[in-house]
Design a protein around this motif. Structure first.
Motif, PDB file in Angstrom:
ATOM      1  N   PHE A  72      49.643  43.952  31.839  1.00  0.00           N
ATOM      2  CA  PHE A  72      49.909  44.253  33.248  1.00  0.00           C
ATOM      3  C   PHE A  72      51.065  43.425  33.807  1.00  0.00           C
ATOM      4  O   PHE A  72      51.143  43.177  35.003  1.00  0.00           O
ATOM      5  CB  PHE A  72      48.644  44.036  34.084  1.00  0.00           C
ATOM      6  N   ARG A  83      54.143  52.622  31.526  1.00  0.00           N
ATOM      7  CA  ARG A  83      52.889  52.913  32.241  1.00  0.00           C
ATOM      8  C   ARG A  83      52.159  54.094  31.600  1.00  0.00           C
ATOM      9  O   ARG A  83      50.948  54.064  31.434  1.00  0.00           O
ATOM     10  CB  ARG A  83      53.158  53.197  33.721  1.00  0.00           C
ATOM     11  N   ASP A  87      48.532  53.780  29.809  1.00  0.00           N
ATOM     12  CA  ASP A  87      47.372  54.588  30.213  1.00  0.00           C
ATOM     13  C   ASP A  87      46.766  55.316  29.012  1.00  0.00           C
ATOM     14  O   ASP A  87      45.544  55.390  28.869  1.00  0.00           O
ATOM     15  CB  ASP A  87      47.769  55.601  31.289  1.00  0.00           C
ATOM     16  N   GLU A 102      39.971  48.341  33.231  1.00  0.00           N
ATOM     17  CA  GLU A 102      40.111  49.017  34.527  1.00  0.00           C
ATOM     18  C   GLU A 102      39.752  48.077  35.682  1.00  0.00           C
ATOM     19  O   GLU A 102      40.393  48.103  36.730  1.00  0.00           O
ATOM     20  CB  GLU A 102      39.245  50.284  34.576  1.00  0.00           C
ATOM     21  N   ARG A 105      42.587  45.767  36.203  1.00  0.00           N
ATOM     22  CA  ARG A 105      43.659  46.488  36.901  1.00  0.00           C
ATOM     23  C   ARG A 105      43.451  46.486  38.407  1.00  0.00           C
ATOM     24  O   ARG A 105      44.400  46.493  39.169  1.00  0.00           O
ATOM     25  CB  ARG A 105      43.702  47.945  36.442  1.00  0.00           C
ATOM     26  N   HIS A 106      42.187  46.499  38.823  1.00  0.00           N
ATOM     27  CA  HIS A 106      41.864  46.503  40.253  1.00  0.00           C
ATOM     28  C   HIS A 106      41.654  45.088  40.788  1.00  0.00           C
ATOM     29  O   HIS A 106      41.053  44.906  41.849  1.00  0.00           O
ATOM     30  CB  HIS A 106      40.622  47.350  40.512  1.00  0.00           C
TER      31      HIS A 106
END
Length: 152
Positions: A72, A83, A87, A102, A105-106
């Motif tokens: 990231f 990207r 993914d 995930e 990522r958040h």
């Protein structure tokens, strides 16, 4: 409750078929408790089994992966092709590792001193060390897949 006690007392004197419903439910509850206790006992008994060696399952390409790799990285994320490939690589991860990635990522932390903060280890009900181990394996897999695609 009084009615139930009266039924029990009358059943002691002579058979009362109105209590059959309660007996069946009681017997099935006891059977479930026995099954749960047996499963817990089996789990406890088999904890001493030696685990397999992870080194045999690790692909040779992952052996030399740099532990500081961060998929990231903002510089890399600014590239559209990176990207898309990232993914795709994330979608190919095992379910548990994908969920960890995930959440990262958040910006959900792995662990926090504040008990009110949602963390990955709380959400997945696993220890911090387990989460970090799976994160590192996922990062190594992502890097290997991106290197194979020629993006790194």
């Amino acid at each position: 409750m009084d009615h139930f006690v009266d039924l029990l007392l009358s059943d002691r004197e002579e058979y009362d078929d109105r209590l059959d419903y309660y007996e069946i439910n009681f017997n099935s509850a006891i059977a479930r408790d026995r099954k749960d206790a047996s499963a817990r006992h089996w789990k406890h008994e088999n904890r001493s089994e030696q685990l397999g060696n992870d080194e045999e399952e690790t692909p040779h390409a992952l052996d030399a992966i740099d532990a500081s790799y961060d998929p990231f990285d903002q510089h890399e994320l600014n590239q559209k092709i990176y990207r898309a490939l990232l993914d795709e690589a994330i979608d190919g991860l095992p379910e548990f590792q994908r969920r960890i990635i995930e959440m990262l990522r958040h910006d959900i932390p792995i662990e926090s001193k504040d008990p009110t903060v949602l963390t990955i280890s709380k959400a997945l009900d696993k220890s911090e060390k387990t989460i970090r181990t799976h994160r590192d394996k996922a990062f190594a897999t992502l890097r290997a897949r991106l290197v194979a695609k020629g993006n790194l």
